[in-house]
Design an enzyme around this catalytic site. Sequence first.
Site, short mmCIF file in Angstrom:
data_model
loop_
_atom_site.label_atom_id
_atom_site.label_comp_id
_atom_site.label_asym_id
_atom_site.label_seq_id
_atom_site.Cartn_x
_atom_site.Cartn_y
_atom_site.Cartn_z
N ASP A 32 0.86 -1.18 0.00
CA ASP A 32 0.00 0.00 0.00
C ASP A 32 0.91 1.24 0.00
OD1 ASP A 32 -1.62 2.15 0.60
OD2 ASP A 32 -2.72 1.12 2.21
N GLU A 84 29.84 6.77 4.08
CA GLU A 84 29.81 5.32 4.32
C GLU A 84 29.69 4.61 2.97
OE1 GLU A 84 26.23 3.93 6.48
OE2 GLU A 84 25.89 6.03 6.91
N CYS A 116 26.12 7.59 9.51
CA CYS A 116 25.63 8.91 9.05
C CYS A 116 26.22 10.08 9.84
CB CYS A 116 24.11 8.95 9.15
SG CYS A 116 23.32 7.69 8.17
N THR A 159 13.37 4.03 1.90
CA THR A 159 14.09 5.16 2.54
C THR A 159 15.40 5.46 1.81
OG1 THR A 159 15.44 3.88 4.11
CG2 THR A 159 13.17 4.35 4.78
N SER A 207 17.01 0.25 15.74
CA SER A 207 17.56 1.51 15.21
C SER A 207 16.66 2.70 15.56
CB SER A 207 17.79 1.42 13.69
OG SER A 207 16.58 1.54 12.95
N HIS A 241 19.20 14.56 11.60
CA HIS A 241 19.51 13.53 10.60
C HIS A 241 18.17 12.93 10.17
CE1 HIS A 241 20.78 10.04 8.54
NE2 HIS A 241 20.38 9.21 9.49
N LYS A 250 8.69 11.13 14.96
CA LYS A 250 8.60 10.19 16.09
C LYS A 250 9.55 10.64 17.21
CE LYS A 250 7.79 5.78 13.68
NZ LYS A 250 6.66 5.24 14.45
N ASN A 286 17.17 9.16 2.15
CA ASN A 286 18.28 9.18 3.10
C ASN A 286 19.61 9.27 2.35
OD1 ASN A 286 19.99 8.95 5.28
ND2 ASN A 286 19.26 6.93 5.95
N SER A 316 24.54 5.30 13.02
CA SER A 316 24.34 3.99 13.62
C SER A 316 25.64 3.45 14.18
CB SER A 316 23.76 3.03 12.59
OG SER A 316 22.41 3.35 12.39
P1 HMG Z 1 8.79 -1.72 8.29
O1 HMG Z 1 9.13 -2.47 9.52
O2 HMG Z 1 8.50 -2.47 7.06
O3 HMG Z 1 7.62 -0.71 8.52
O4 HMG Z 1 9.99 -0.72 7.96
P2 HMG Z 1 6.49 -0.72 9.66
O5 HMG Z 1 5.70 -1.95 9.57
O6 HMG Z 1 7.11 -0.33 10.97
O7 HMG Z 1 5.62 0.48 9.10
C1 HMG Z 1 6.16 1.77 9.04
C2 HMG Z 1 5.06 2.76 9.42
O8 HMG Z 1 4.07 2.73 8.38
C3 HMG Z 1 4.32 2.38 10.70
O9 HMG Z 1 4.00 3.59 11.37
C4 HMG Z 1 3.05 1.72 10.21
O10 HMG Z 1 1.96 1.78 11.12
C5 HMG Z 1 2.79 2.54 8.97
P3 HMG Z 1 4.23 3.74 12.96
O11 HMG Z 1 3.32 2.76 13.58
O12 HMG Z 1 5.69 3.38 13.21
O13 HMG Z 1 3.93 5.16 13.23
N1 HMG Z 1 1.94 1.87 7.97
C6 HMG Z 1 0.99 2.49 7.27
N2 HMG Z 1 0.55 3.77 7.28
C7 HMG Z 1 -0.45 4.11 6.42
N3 HMG Z 1 -1.03 3.21 5.57
C8 HMG Z 1 -0.62 1.94 5.54
C9 HMG Z 1 0.43 1.53 6.41
N4 HMG Z 1 1.06 0.34 6.63
C10 HMG Z 1 2.00 0.58 7.58
N5 HMG Z 1 -1.20 1.07 4.71
C11 HMG Z 1 11.78 0.55 9.00
C12 HMG Z 1 10.28 0.44 8.73
C13 HMG Z 1 12.08 1.93 9.56
C14 HMG Z 1 12.20 -0.52 10.01
C15 HMG Z 1 12.53 0.33 7.67
O14 HMG Z 1 12.19 1.35 6.74
C16 HMG Z 1 14.03 0.30 7.84
O15 HMG Z 1 14.62 -0.72 8.18
N6 HMG Z 1 14.71 1.43 7.57
C17 HMG Z 1 16.15 1.54 7.71
C18 HMG Z 1 16.57 1.80 9.15
C19 HMG Z 1 16.27 3.22 9.56
O16 HMG Z 1 16.07 4.11 8.76
N7 HMG Z 1 16.33 3.48 10.90
C20 HMG Z 1 16.15 4.81 11.41
C21 HMG Z 1 17.03 5.09 12.63
S1 HMG Z 1 18.71 4.56 12.37
C22 HMG Z 1 19.44 5.87 11.46
O17 HMG Z 1 18.90 6.92 11.35
C23 HMG Z 1 20.76 5.57 10.83
C24 HMG Z 1 20.75 5.33 9.34
O18 HMG Z 1 20.56 6.54 8.64
C25 HMG Z 1 22.06 4.67 8.94
C26 HMG Z 1 23.38 5.30 9.34
O19 HMG Z 1 23.56 5.88 10.40
O20 HMG Z 1 24.30 5.10 8.55
C27 HMG Z 1 19.66 4.39 8.90
#
Ligand code: HMG
Length: 366
Positions: A32, A84, A116, A159, A207, A241, A250, A286, A316
């Site tokens: 979706d 990175e 990052c 992302t 994360s 970031h 959040k 990102n 991270s």
């Molecule tokens: P996921 O687990 O597939 O997603 O991936 P989810 O199931 O948690 O859903 C995401 C949100 O969408 C949720 O909202 C759902 O409810 C909503 P929340 O409940 O959290 O508010 N949702 C919907 N909304 C509307 N209509 C719908 C629907 N379905 C679901 N139909 C995850 C999410 C972030 C885990 C994934 O994208 C990921 O692994 N991302 C990479 C890691 C990341 O970005 N982490 C952030 C912090 S770490 C960081 O910032 C460092 C980084 O930049 C790296 C570095 O430092 O080098 C990543």
Amino acid sequence: MSTTAAGIASIGLQLPPLFMPVTELAELRGVDPNKYTKGLGCVDIALCPAGHDAVSLAVGAAKRALSRWNGSAEDIGLVAVGTESSKDMSRPLSAWIAEELGLSGAIRSYEVKHACYGGTLALRQALEWKWSGAGAGKAALVIASDVALYSLGDPGEPTQGAGAVAMIIDQPTLASVVPTAFPFSSPAFDFWRPVGDSFPSVDGKLSLDCYKRAVMECFGSLIGDRDAHEVLSGYRWLCFHVPFPKMVKKAVIHLGEQLGWSTQEAERLYLAKVEDTLEWNQLTGNAYTASLWISVARALVGLEEGTAITAFSYGSGYGAELLQLAAGPAAASASWVSDVEEDLRVRKPVDMWGYETLRGDVRASA
Ligand code: HMG
């Protein structure tokens, strides 16, 4: 030890020539689209075609920053690249970039790695080099450049993104940075890429928790015993970031909770001081080390001299740092906006088939 006046004298940005709306990826993945747009707050993924990478992005950003600075290549004494997207375990990415820019001689040139957070560390090191007097009147070129790709079908795929920000550290004509900053680190495996792996491994939930805790700890140090509303009202923008836009919201809501605020109060803070800073990030995705600095570049646009902002860096592993900046006399001119406008104007959309070609054969790997 006396500190030399130093800050950001010039900014250049470079965005890749391709992008894909996340709605297109949602269709490809049978998800979706609201999950990506509303759930994660994403809009577009910036993509690099063959021949474009973290080096070409960095070189483009650096050329733009240098072209708007009143110094010359001979005035550069330090090149620090946060990334990175390294090409080599030994040769720093800065060597490829310096080669293309014709920078050699009495220059300290190196790469900084901390996920990052690497771009911010490069900036801090350059500032500390200037402030300490070790720069002996020379300027620094700091670049944050990355191409962020996850493995096909990974939850992080919507992302993804890419981009580079180059900053010349010299007179603080665009922004000064307050020497006191608020770091926090706590070793964790929230996101990592083992040697030899093309794509990161992620513990998504962990994360998010690490990022939120880091925001709370860094802002907690800034606020100390003072009234949080009063402290935060002193900053026009709070930059973060941006791994994906919803992460930032959040974290702000979580910070509000920890400060004992109502959700409405935290949402008001987000709307007044954060949301607009994400405008360019939503269009790039990102860009790892560059993400925070894309947000800062957006926030500095048109600011009156002396206007204060904060910049929260997260990498991270994990490490974080909260910086305070103040707009310089030339921030109002916002000369770097043309970089973003030009790159957004000429970049080409990629549909799901183009994305499949770009990333290799999705179906074969499924
Ligand atoms: P996921 O687990 O597939 O997603 O991936 P989810 O199931 O948690 O859903 C995401 C949100 O969408 C949720 O909202 C759902 O409810 C909503 P929340 O409940 O959290 O508010 N949702 C919907 N909304 C509307 N209509 C719908 C629907 N379905 C679901 N139909 C995850 C999410 C972030 C885990 C994934 O994208 C990921 O692994 N991302 C990479 C890691 C990341 O970005 N982490 C952030 C912090 S770490 C960081 O910032 C460092 C980084 O930049 C790296 C570095 O430092 O080098 C990543």
